[in-house]
Enzyme design. Sequence first.
Site, short mmCIF file in Angstrom:
data_model
loop_
_atom_site.label_atom_id
_atom_site.label_comp_id
_atom_site.label_asym_id
_atom_site.label_seq_id
_atom_site.Cartn_x
_atom_site.Cartn_y
_atom_site.Cartn_z
N SER A 217 -10.26 -5.12 0.16
CA SER A 217 -10.54 -4.12 -0.87
C SER A 217 -11.48 -3.01 -0.36
CB SER A 217 -11.11 -4.84 -2.10
OG SER A 217 -11.15 -3.99 -3.19
N ASP B 1 -1.43 -6.91 -8.04
CA ASP B 1 -2.75 -6.34 -7.78
C ASP B 1 -2.94 -5.06 -8.59
OD1 ASP B 1 -5.10 -5.26 -6.73
OD2 ASP B 1 -4.68 -5.97 -4.70
N HIS C 28 -5.47 -9.22 -7.05
CA HIS C 28 -6.48 -8.71 -6.12
C HIS C 28 -7.38 -9.81 -5.55
CE1 HIS C 28 -8.36 -5.13 -4.47
NE2 HIS C 28 -9.55 -5.60 -4.77
#
Length: 410
Positions: free
Chosen positions: A183, A351, A380
């Site tokens: 991320s 996600d 995610h």
Amino acid sequence: MRRAPSSGADFVALLLLLLLLLFLFGRVRCSPEYSLGRSSSPATDSLCALLIRPSGYPCSEHIVETKDGYLLTIQRIPHGRKALKGKPGPPVFLQHGLFQGGDTWFMNSFEESLGFILADSGFDVWVGNVRGTRWSHGHTTLSVYDKAFWDWSWQELAQYDLLAMISYVYSVTNYKVSYIGHSQGTIMALAAFTMPDMVEMIESAALLCPISYLDHITSSFVLRAVFMRLDEMLLSMGIHQLNFRSDMGVQIIDSVCDGHMDCNNLLSSITGENCCFNMSRMAYYLEFEPHPSSTKNLHHLFQMIRKGTFAKYDYGFWGNLLHYRSLHPPAFDLADIPDSLPLWMGYGGKDALADPTDVQHTLEELKSKPELLYIDNYGHIDFILSVKAKDDVYGDLIRFLKSRGCSSSY
Ligand SMILES: *[C@@H]1O[C@H](CO)[C@@H](O)[C@H](O)[C@H]1NC(C)=O
């Protein structure tokens, strides 16, 4: 379709969102709970002592100073549970995401957590912790109570924190470093890899939930916050540190979750539906996360969502002239990342933050063709906390790392 509500309803909704943030997630405040200054964390409040050594792994703490004076703590797990003879294996560096810390790689069992799995697979594991997190809150002159301590976004995390941490690992091990980011750890990487100094220290990079463009984000929680201009509101209220964690906050989350509310839904509304998240570990995760970040960082991310750019922080007209001598903040050009750098990306169909459309945009601008692992039902958080991630993700990731460069000679 976004409908503009009447201003009265908007105001009430805005207050509700703030209350939700303040009370569900904890309190936004200047945190006095961390010790300040140059000294490293006391041995009892360190990632090694709390999470890694108790699981039977060797672990040492290292302090790295950034060009702008932040003192970051990074951890090293030089080998797995069985001691190896001779020198450590190839170095791999783990970079966590937003509101997370290095703990994120060690929060499931040693058979499920990427940090432990890498150590047991023969890697020399190094763990990054960016400025402002529980493990990296020191500075040579500033304290966490200073506004200036929080005057940064992921741009500085890429240019200063990542450069300092990777340079340290490179100089200690004398090997090019394999990079793994999740991320925000991938935004940092993609920005930093456009810098030649950085890329020459990198062996290969595996990006989990890769982010550069953010304009197709589907997270209902984040879209609502962007729409309400939560970032600008917090800044105008003089709130520069974003700390969703406090003893009270944790207690409230625990009591809210305890049979009264499905916190899996709260998590889903932020990150997307996670297929393989172990809800019975929620209280344990909350002992470590979320970590603080800066409001300016949130503002920068929200700028990207609003404008659809992968660019430096937008200071506005005069500020941009002052900082960049241009009206607009300069964009990061993904084509500046050399195609000689081996890349691997893992991304999920569920996600809500690293949307597959935005991942495609990233791929189109890169010169190289990364190896891709797409998992239809992954959200995610699954990429770090899924109870099945070892089979679904880490096997392929480790195969990629081992197939690249000098690491195959070990
Ligand atoms: C989920 O978490 C519980 C509590 O920590 C643990 O006992 C269990 O083994 C975990 N399940 C899986 C599949 O990892």
